[in-house]
Each structure stands twice: as C-alpha cells, then as structure tokens.
Write a protein that holds these residues in place. Structure first.
Motif, mmCIF file in Angstrom:
data_model
loop_
_atom_site.group_PDB
_atom_site.id
_atom_site.type_symbol
_atom_site.label_atom_id
_atom_site.label_comp_id
_atom_site.label_asym_id
_atom_site.label_seq_id
_atom_site.Cartn_x
_atom_site.Cartn_y
_atom_site.Cartn_z
ATOM 1 N N LEU A 123 1.115 -1.027 -0.003
ATOM 2 C CA LEU A 123 0.040 0.172 -0.233
ATOM 3 C C LEU A 123 0.980 1.686 -0.306
ATOM 4 N N TYR A 124 1.952 1.435 0.819
ATOM 5 C CA TYR A 124 2.880 2.385 1.159
ATOM 6 C C TYR A 124 3.466 2.673 0.003
ATOM 7 N N GLN A 127 1.550 3.794 -3.283
ATOM 8 C CA GLN A 127 1.377 5.871 -2.680
ATOM 9 C C GLN A 127 2.365 6.266 -2.624
ATOM 10 N N GLY A 131 -0.453 6.269 -5.410
ATOM 11 C CA GLY A 131 -1.560 5.486 -4.982
ATOM 12 C C GLY A 131 -2.212 6.504 -4.181
ATOM 13 N N ALA A 132 -3.833 5.305 -3.776
ATOM 14 C CA ALA A 132 -4.489 6.211 -2.683
ATOM 15 C C ALA A 132 -4.050 6.191 -0.833
ATOM 16 N N ARG A 133 -4.237 7.235 -0.636
ATOM 17 C CA ARG A 133 -3.827 7.769 0.559
ATOM 18 C C ARG A 133 -4.473 6.859 1.592
ATOM 19 N N THR A 135 -6.208 7.559 5.078
ATOM 20 C CA THR A 135 -7.279 8.178 5.466
ATOM 21 C C THR A 135 -7.432 7.744 7.039
ATOM 22 N N ASP A 303 0.371 9.619 7.939
ATOM 23 C CA ASP A 303 -0.158 9.386 7.077
ATOM 24 C C ASP A 303 -0.174 11.646 7.167
ATOM 25 N N VAL A 309 4.881 8.473 3.509
ATOM 26 C CA VAL A 309 5.080 7.629 2.978
ATOM 27 C C VAL A 309 6.240 6.128 2.893
#
Ligand code: TRP
Length: 450
Positions: A123-124, A127, A131-133, A135, A303, A309
């Motif tokens: 995921l990171y 990012q 890519g999506a944060r 949140t 975040d 990130v």
C-alpha cells in the motif's frame, strides 16, 4: 575432528548471533509485544515479561542451544541420541514432537500476519507512485480482514519467500539473508523512536510501559507474559536447539545467548517506545488495542508526518523482513527432521511443511471473516491457536527442556558445552534450569488451569 551437522554450519560467531537474533526478533517484538502490553495493562505486563525473560527465558535459551550443539542433528534425532547416550527415559523425545507441532501451529498464523506486513508495504509503495492514501486506517484494516482471498494470497506469498530461504540451506540461504537484513531493521526502528520523541508523548508512552499497576497482575496477564517471553526468544519448540546444532564448538554459548536475549528485549522495548507515543498522540486509548494495534494506529502518523509514506514503507517493509528472518527459523526444525528421517531433499521437505502450514493458516484467515462468529474460551480461532501453541505448548516444551538439561544430561556434557563459564554463573544457571524456571512455568500454567 569436531563433529559437525549434515545440514551445514554457521561460518562464524557473528553469523550465529545474527541468525539467532534474526529468529528472535520478529512480529513477536514489533506486532505482538505492543498489542499484548496494550491488552494487559501496560507496565504490569511488561514487568512480568521482563522477569520471565531473565529467570526463565535466558536459562532455557542456554539449555536449548547447548542440547542442540551436543546433538548436532534435528531436534528429534538429537533427543533420541541424547537419551541413548545418557540412559535417560525415552519420554524426553516428546520434546521434539511438541516442538514440531507447536512450530506448525505458530508458523500457520505467523505467516498470515506476515502477509499483512506485505500488504501494507505494498500500500505504501503504491502511494509513492500516486496510489490512494490511507486516511482511515481502521477501515483499511477491517477491509483487509474481511477479504479471505486477499489474506490467503498474501499468506501464500509470505510462505513462498520463507520456503525460498529454507530450501537453499544453512549457509547459502539463512545466513546470507540475515547478515544483510538485520542491521537495516535496527536502524529503521531507531529512526521511528526518534520521530516518537518529536511528538512530545514519549514520556507518557514510557510511563504506560514502565509504571506497573500491580493491581492489574492476574493469572491471565502472567500467562500472556510468559507465553510472550517464550515466543519472543523463539524458545520451547526446538528452534534454538536446531540453530545450536550448526554452532561451531569454540563459541561461548552463555555469552551469545546473553547477547541474543538483550537484543531481543531491547528491540521489543524500542518498538513499544516507537508505537505508543503515536497511539497516545492521536488520542487512541492505549489499552485494549488488540492484534490490529500497529496497523490501525501507525498509519495515522504516517499520513500526517513529513516523509510519512517513506516511513510507512520502511516500517512495514522492516517488519516484513523481521518476520521473514523469524519464519525461516520456524520452518527449519521440521524441515531438518524430514531431511534426516525421510531422506527427502531439503527443497521438497521445506515445501511440504510450508504447504501444510499454509493450509492450517486458513483457520486464522477465516477467523476474521467467514468464521468470525466462532468463539472458544472467549477468543476467536486465531486467539485459540495462540493460546494453545504460544501460551501452553511453548512453556510446556521449555519446562521439559529445562528439566532435561538440568536433571537428565550428565554433568560432563554440561561442563563441556559451557566451558569457560565462571563457576558461580554455572551453578546459578544449573539451579535455574533444575528448579527455578520449571517451578515458575508450572505456577503460571497451573494457575490458569485451576
Ligand atoms: N521469535 C519470533 C518473533 O518474536 C517468532 C519465532 C521464530 C518463534 N521462531 C520461533 C517463536 C520459535 C516460537 C518458537 O517474532
């Protein structure tokens, strides 16, 4: 000529320390220790845990490595040889079987959680490339747990990389991996504690971890702390015995065991000091975080902090690496046993055991979704596996190992393996494995049964 192991030998003392520390330091320190501290009253748990490390863990660690080095084979074959050599009862061989079963159970859920670290690293990484944060970390974590396919997939990837190393054997696989990966791990953790210090909540975190509220110590807390001491030091299932089998003769066992125990405990405490300032800073209740603690709290910080990130990627990447150098040590004993007993090739043996562990791991995978309604002893199925394997089988295995080293092995073997240990320390150690450690383990185990 010195007796060596057919599976290979560590090339130096540093290699062994790195491998044994690599085994000890893992999800246990960074994922499990903080969440257990959170669930069991902070300082009260930490105090009992530290006492278990000093009076139970360290003496048993020395015993395990020593038995392994004297036997020079996989656990069960070593125990068969040692009972024959000393005329001790055949029943001691059960230590090896407890170890193999516990190892399969532990690796089964360990690999699922190892998969979480891969998912978060991914995921990171994504990012970094737009890519999506993350949140709402709670929602991200819940979404992962709700998806059995995704969990099982990452679980398979994690098991795959574990087999990759174990299949290559002691020198080529295990040793090369840990030599490079361990120092990176340590540095990243120190950087995260540094960040924790800038949040202004390091003091509160330290108070939570180190000011024991004695009224919170009960049988459950003691059981959790004792189980965690065994789990974190990789004790009670013959992992350290197996690693000891590859240890050259001229290296001091008590010294190396001491270094491993200090490093392992230090990293757990560092992890606590990295995580709780963030938990407290974001207004999360530090009590009762559960297994999701690091996954639902740290992304909040990543975040908002600058370079978050990168920190996220480093942290979860580091956690994956730490888990990896531990999972190989969970797979090694059963693999070495198959190679010796059944005569199958190392690659196939490790694949076979890993495949079995993957299947058993599906119980953990489903415990978060399609089987989440099943509860035994007030726990979900993953909790039940942890209770049986970590909190019961490891202390039981450790108890038997202590008694075996303390009472069954001849003194000449002990003196030969622990040569160079100061006389006073030798006496203290012997007294601990004969009486103190077994007594403490029994007290904790029985307290819960009663
Ligand atoms: N000690 C490792 C950790 O803290 C896990 C582990 C590796 C382990 N080998 C083991 C636990 C053997 C018990 C027994 O993450």
């Amino acid at each position: 000529m010195e007796k060596t192991s057919i599976h290979g030998m560590w090339s130096s003392r540093t290699a062994f320390i790195l491998a044994a520390t690599g085994s000890a330091v893992g999800l246990g320190n960074i994922w499990r220790f903080p969440y257990l501290a959170s669930d069991n009253g902070g300082g009260a748990f930490v105090l009992v845990y530290l006492m278990c490390i000093a009076f139970v863990g360290l003496p048993i660690l020395i015993a395990e490595i020593m038995i392994g080095r004297h036997g020079r084979r996989s656990p069960i074959t070593t125990l068969v040889a040692l009972t024959r050599e000393t005329g001790a009862a055949k029943g001691w061989i059960s230590i090896g079987w407890i170890g193999i079963v516990a190892g399969i159970l532990i690796l089964s859920f360990y690999s699922v959680v190892g998969g979480w670290t891969l998912h978060y690293s991914w995921l990171y990484l994504a990012q970094l490339f737009g890519g999506a944060r993350i949140t709402d970390p709670g929602a991200t974590f819940d979404a992962l747990l709700a998806n059995p396919w995704e969990l099982a997939g990452w679980h398979a990837v994690f098991m795959g990389v574990t087999v990759g190393v174990v299949g290559l054997g002691v020198e080529k696989g295990l040793e090369r991996a840990v030599r490079f990966l361990m120092p990176v791990l340590f540095l990243t953790l120190v950087a995260l504690v540094g960040y924790g210090a800038t949040t202004g909540h390091l003091g509160k975190a330290a108070a939570f971890l180190f000011q024991p509220d004695f009224s919170k110590i009960n049988a459950g807390v003691m059981m959790a702390a004792m189980g965690q001491a065994f789990f974190s030091l990789s004790l009670g299932m013959c992992t350290m015995m197996t690693y000891g089998a590859y240890l050259p003769k001229d290296i001091s066992i008590p010294k190396t065991a001491g270094i491993v125990a200090v490093a392992d405990t230090g990293i757990a405490l560092l992890a606590g000091l990295a995580i709780f300032p963030i938990v407290i800073g974001f207004g999360i209740n530090p009590n009762g975080g559960g297994p999701g603690l690091i996954f639902t709290s740290l992304p909040l910080a990543f975040d908002v902090m600058s370079g978050g990130v990168i920190y996220g990627l480093l942290f979860f990447g580091l956690l994956f690496v730490a888990a990896w150098t531990s999972s190989i040590s969970l797979l090694e004993p059963a693999t070495a046993f198959l190679v010796e007993r059944v005569g199958i090739a190392r690659k196939n043996g490790s694949l076979l055991v890993a495949g079995l562990c993957w299947l058993v791991g599906l119980v953990t995978v489903f415990s978060f979704n399609i089987w989440s309604h099943i509860r035994l002893l007030d726990r979900d199925l993953m909790g039940v596996i942890e209770l049986v394997a970590n909190d019961t089988m490891l202390p039981l295995g450790g108890l038997l190992i202590a008694l075996f080293a303390g009472w069954a092995l001849k003194e000449t073997i002990l003196r030969e393996q622990l040569a160079g240990m100061p006389a006073g320390l030798f006496t203290a150690w012997r007294w601990m494995v004969r009486i103190l450690a077994p007594l403490l383990v029994l007290m904790v185990l029985l307290n819960v049964v009663l």
